[in-house]
Write a protein that holds these residues in place. Structure first.
Motif, PDB file in Angstrom:
ATOM      1  N   THR A   1      42.233   8.321 -42.535  1.00  0.00           N
ATOM      2  CA  THR A   1      41.946   7.608 -41.288  1.00  0.00           C
ATOM      3  C   THR A   1      41.986   8.636 -40.172  1.00  0.00           C
ATOM      4  O   THR A   1      42.999   9.317 -39.992  1.00  0.00           O
ATOM      5  N   VAL A   2      40.890   8.753 -39.437  1.00  0.00           N
ATOM      6  CA  VAL A   2      40.750   9.835 -38.463  1.00  0.00           C
ATOM      7  C   VAL A   2      40.377   9.271 -37.102  1.00  0.00           C
ATOM      8  O   VAL A   2      39.349   8.609 -36.946  1.00  0.00           O
ATOM      9  N   PHE A   3      41.222   9.536 -36.128  1.00  0.00           N
ATOM     10  CA  PHE A   3      40.948   9.192 -34.743  1.00  0.00           C
ATOM     11  C   PHE A   3      40.730  10.468 -33.941  1.00  0.00           C
ATOM     12  O   PHE A   3      41.433  11.466 -34.148  1.00  0.00           O
ATOM     13  N   SER A   4      39.789  10.410 -33.035  1.00  0.00           N
ATOM     14  CA  SER A   4      39.669  11.451 -32.023  1.00  0.00           C
ATOM     15  C   SER A   4      40.179  10.882 -30.709  1.00  0.00           C
ATOM     16  O   SER A   4      39.706   9.839 -30.257  1.00  0.00           O
ATOM     17  N   ALA A   5      41.154  11.546 -30.111  1.00  0.00           N
ATOM     18  CA  ALA A   5      41.497  11.213 -28.733  1.00  0.00           C
ATOM     19  C   ALA A   5      40.326  11.666 -27.867  1.00  0.00           C
ATOM     20  O   ALA A   5      39.787  12.758 -28.068  1.00  0.00           O
ATOM     21  N   ALA A   6      39.906  10.838 -26.930  1.00  0.00           N
ATOM     22  CA  ALA A   6      38.671  11.091 -26.188  1.00  0.00           C
ATOM     23  C   ALA A   6      38.938  11.346 -24.714  1.00  0.00           C
ATOM     24  O   ALA A   6      39.807  10.708 -24.107  1.00  0.00           O
ATOM     25  N   HIS A   7      38.169  12.264 -24.133  1.00  0.00           N
ATOM     26  CA  HIS A   7      38.299  12.577 -22.706  1.00  0.00           C
ATOM     27  C   HIS A   7      37.515  11.568 -21.866  1.00  0.00           C
ATOM     28  O   HIS A   7      36.669  10.829 -22.388  1.00  0.00           O
ATOM     29  N   VAL A   8      37.801  11.536 -20.584  1.00  0.00           N
ATOM     30  CA  VAL A   8      37.027  10.717 -19.657  1.00  0.00           C
ATOM     31  C   VAL A   8      36.093  11.614 -18.855  1.00  0.00           C
ATOM     32  O   VAL A   8      36.392  12.785 -18.606  1.00  0.00           O
ATOM     33  N   VAL A   9      34.966  11.049 -18.461  1.00  0.00           N
ATOM     34  CA  VAL A   9      33.988  11.770 -17.642  1.00  0.00           C
ATOM     35  C   VAL A   9      34.169  11.327 -16.192  1.00  0.00           C
ATOM     36  O   VAL A   9      34.063  10.143 -15.878  1.00  0.00           O
ATOM     37  N   ALA A  10      34.465  12.267 -15.326  1.00  0.00           N
ATOM     38  CA  ALA A  10      34.661  11.963 -13.911  1.00  0.00           C
ATOM     39  C   ALA A  10      33.329  11.670 -13.230  1.00  0.00           C
ATOM     40  O   ALA A  10      32.259  12.093 -13.695  1.00  0.00           O
ATOM     41  N   ASP A  11      33.389  10.948 -12.126  1.00  0.00           N
ATOM     42  CA  ASP A  11      32.217  10.708 -11.286  1.00  0.00           C
ATOM     43  C   ASP A  11      32.138  11.854 -10.275  1.00  0.00           C
ATOM     44  O   ASP A  11      32.947  11.931  -9.345  1.00  0.00           O
ATOM     45  N   PRO A  12      31.176  12.768 -10.413  1.00  0.00           N
ATOM     46  CA  PRO A  12      31.146  13.946  -9.543  1.00  0.00           C
ATOM     47  C   PRO A  12      30.726  13.637  -8.116  1.00  0.00           C
ATOM     48  O   PRO A  12      30.902  14.473  -7.225  1.00  0.00           O
ATOM     49  N   TYR A  13      30.170  12.452  -7.887  1.00  0.00           N
ATOM     50  CA  TYR A  13      29.704  12.086  -6.549  1.00  0.00           C
ATOM     51  C   TYR A  13      30.766  11.372  -5.724  1.00  0.00           C
ATOM     52  O   TYR A  13      30.551  11.094  -4.538  1.00  0.00           O
ATOM     53  N   ALA A  14      31.897  11.061  -6.359  1.00  0.00           N
ATOM     54  CA  ALA A  14      32.961  10.350  -5.640  1.00  0.00           C
ATOM     55  C   ALA A  14      33.663  11.296  -4.665  1.00  0.00           C
ATOM     56  O   ALA A  14      33.945  12.449  -4.993  1.00  0.00           O
ATOM     57  N   ASP A  15      33.928  10.803  -3.468  1.00  0.00           N
ATOM     58  CA  ASP A  15      34.620  11.584  -2.444  1.00  0.00           C
ATOM     59  C   ASP A  15      36.121  11.365  -2.637  1.00  0.00           C
ATOM     60  O   ASP A  15      36.705  10.438  -2.084  1.00  0.00           O
ATOM     61  N   THR A  16      36.736  12.212  -3.459  1.00  0.00           N
ATOM     62  CA  THR A  16      38.130  12.024  -3.842  1.00  0.00           C
ATOM     63  C   THR A  16      38.944  13.279  -3.550  1.00  0.00           C
ATOM     64  O   THR A  16      38.407  14.330  -3.203  1.00  0.00           O
ATOM     65  N   THR A  17      40.244  13.148  -3.731  1.00  0.00           N
ATOM     66  CA  THR A  17      41.166  14.282  -3.679  1.00  0.00           C
ATOM     67  C   THR A  17      41.975  14.263  -4.967  1.00  0.00           C
ATOM     68  O   THR A  17      41.948  13.271  -5.708  1.00  0.00           O
ATOM     69  N   PRO A  18      42.714  15.343  -5.266  1.00  0.00           N
ATOM     70  CA  PRO A  18      43.535  15.327  -6.481  1.00  0.00           C
ATOM     71  C   PRO A  18      44.556  14.200  -6.523  1.00  0.00           C
ATOM     72  O   PRO A  18      45.005  13.809  -7.607  1.00  0.00           O
ATOM     73  N   ASP A  19      44.919  13.656  -5.371  1.00  0.00           N
ATOM     74  CA  ASP A  19      45.893  12.568  -5.327  1.00  0.00           C
ATOM     75  C   ASP A  19      45.251  11.180  -5.326  1.00  0.00           C
ATOM     76  O   ASP A  19      45.948  10.171  -5.334  1.00  0.00           O
ATOM     77  N   SER A  20      43.917  11.125  -5.301  1.00  0.00           N
ATOM     78  CA  SER A  20      43.222   9.836  -5.258  1.00  0.00           C
ATOM     79  C   SER A  20      43.216   9.178  -6.634  1.00  0.00           C
ATOM     80  O   SER A  20      43.342   9.864  -7.661  1.00  0.00           O
TER      81      SER A  20
END
Length: 383
Positions: free
Chosen positions: A33-52
């Motif tokens: 039984t094999v699971f891959s933990a998967a990454h998330v893809v960020a939204d590059p157009y979002a106006d965010t900060t590291p704390d957002s």
């Protein structure tokens, strides 16, 4: 020829592959039984900060999960690889779980989701920690996903004795409607988890961990061990009650642990299988035929890349994982939740590209080369 900065200084030359490694697409995996933990893809157009709060590109994130399912892998969702606690807060994780679980049902993919306590943002007592776990467990079970009880920073801070872990986990396991996976994440992945299970002595911690399982074997599908210690995992694996699986989370020794020995083997729940999905699946299909040597021949050469990505400080391995997803064409940018794309040096990223290209991991080597050149240009590396 592409010029790549070297860890020791200076620039070296690499000749990119012209063809990817030929890996056939096959059916379901049988022997493991094999699971891959998967990454998330960020939204590059979002106006965010590291704390957002995390801004996620949901279409690209779910498309990547379909990629993993298409190769026969299960998806371990909202785990460390998804930047859980390193950019992805509980609100974002909850949305990720709901969306991925719905997608899994739509395509018939296997999914297990992380249950933690990261809605807690300050000091908490044991009752509050337990209630936070309960809230997340309820959400995961409502989606129809298998639950993975993750190690909790809040529990590590609140627990005074091993009994506090026994009581907390015992309560949660009694409540769980289906068998869960228990996750032991070592401090190399998260320094806040030092001394988990009530002791910095790993032998003592192991005894408490086994006591939790022994008290509720019918509620534990398996354990996921991420200590980067193959000997300890094998010893722990041999002491598990019958029917309780060991899912290796050892991104340094996974081929030997999955292959196993005369006394058993480990299944897998690995972050490195995010970039290795097609190759990893083909290796396990080879193992399904009983061809251990063929399995090792496919998977052993990938260890050098994995050890590079997961080198200390290990918790920043996600940066290399997302770089490779971009270079492989699974997303259109190298931007991460919380700005974590800056967490690794350019020589580190260059070496990741070189090793992955050498393995033939990029479906379109020319695209990967062009994207790597664009990144090098941003850093001022002449070509």
């Amino acid at each position: 020829m592409i010029r790549l900065p070297q860890a020791g200084g200076g620039v070296g030359e690499h000749t990119p592959r012209t063809e990817p490694l030929a890996v056939p697409t096959g059916g379901a995996l049988v022997s493991r039984t094999v699971f891959s933990a998967a990454h998330v893809v960020a939204d590059p157009y979002a106006d965010t900060t590291p704390d957002s709060p995390a801004a996620v590109d949901w279409d690209a994130t779910l498309a990547f999960r379909r990629h993993l399912w298409s190769h026969g892998l299960g998806v371990a969702e909202a785990m460390d690889t998804a930047q859980r606690g390193m950019g992805l807060d509980w609100a974002g994780a909850a949305e990720l779980i709901r969306r991925s679980a719905a997608e899994a049902k739509a395509v018939g993919g296997r999914i297990a989701c992380g249950v933690g306590t990261d809605q807690l943002t300050g000091p908490a007592d044991l009752l509050t920690v337990r209630q936070a776990y309960e809230e997340q467990l309820a959400l995961v079970e409502e989606t129809g996903s298998q639950a993975i009880l993750m190690a909790s920073r809040a529990l590590a801070a609140a627990a005074a004795t091993p009994d506090d872990y026994l009581d907390t986990y015992g309560h949660l396991l009694r409540q769980a409607s289906e068998p869960v996976v228990l996750h032991w994440l070592g401090p190399m992945f998260d320094p806040a988890l030092e001394g988990y299970w009530g002791s910095a002595d790993l032998d003592a911690a192991t005894e408490t961990f086994l006591d939790v399982i022994a008290a509720h074997p019918d509620k534990v599908d398996g354990i996921k061990v991420s200590l980067l210690d193959a000997r300890r995992e094998v010893e722990l694996r041999r002491r598990l009650p019958e029917g309780v699986r060991c899912y290796t989370g050892d991104d340094f020794h996974y081929p030997e642990l999955i292959a196993g020995d005369e006394q058993g083997f480990s299944h897998a729940l690995l972050g490195i299988f995010d970039p290795l999905a097609p190759l990893a699946a083909e290796a396990v299909r080879t193992l399904d035929t009983g061809d251990v040597a063929g399995f090792r021949k496919l998977l052993d050469p990938t260890v050098r890349l994995s050890r590079h990505l997961f080198a200390a400080p290990t918790r920043f391995y996600k940066t290399g994982v997302v770089l490779l997803a971009w270079l492989a064409g699974h997303q259109e940018h190298f931007t991460m939740v919380g700005g974590l794309q800056s967490a690794r040096s350019l020589p580190h990223l260059a070496r990741a590209y070189e090793l992955a290209d050498g393995l033939g991991l990029f479906p379109d080597p020319a695209l990967a080369e062009a994207r790597m050149r664009s990144l090098l240009a941003v850093y001022g590396v002449p070509q």
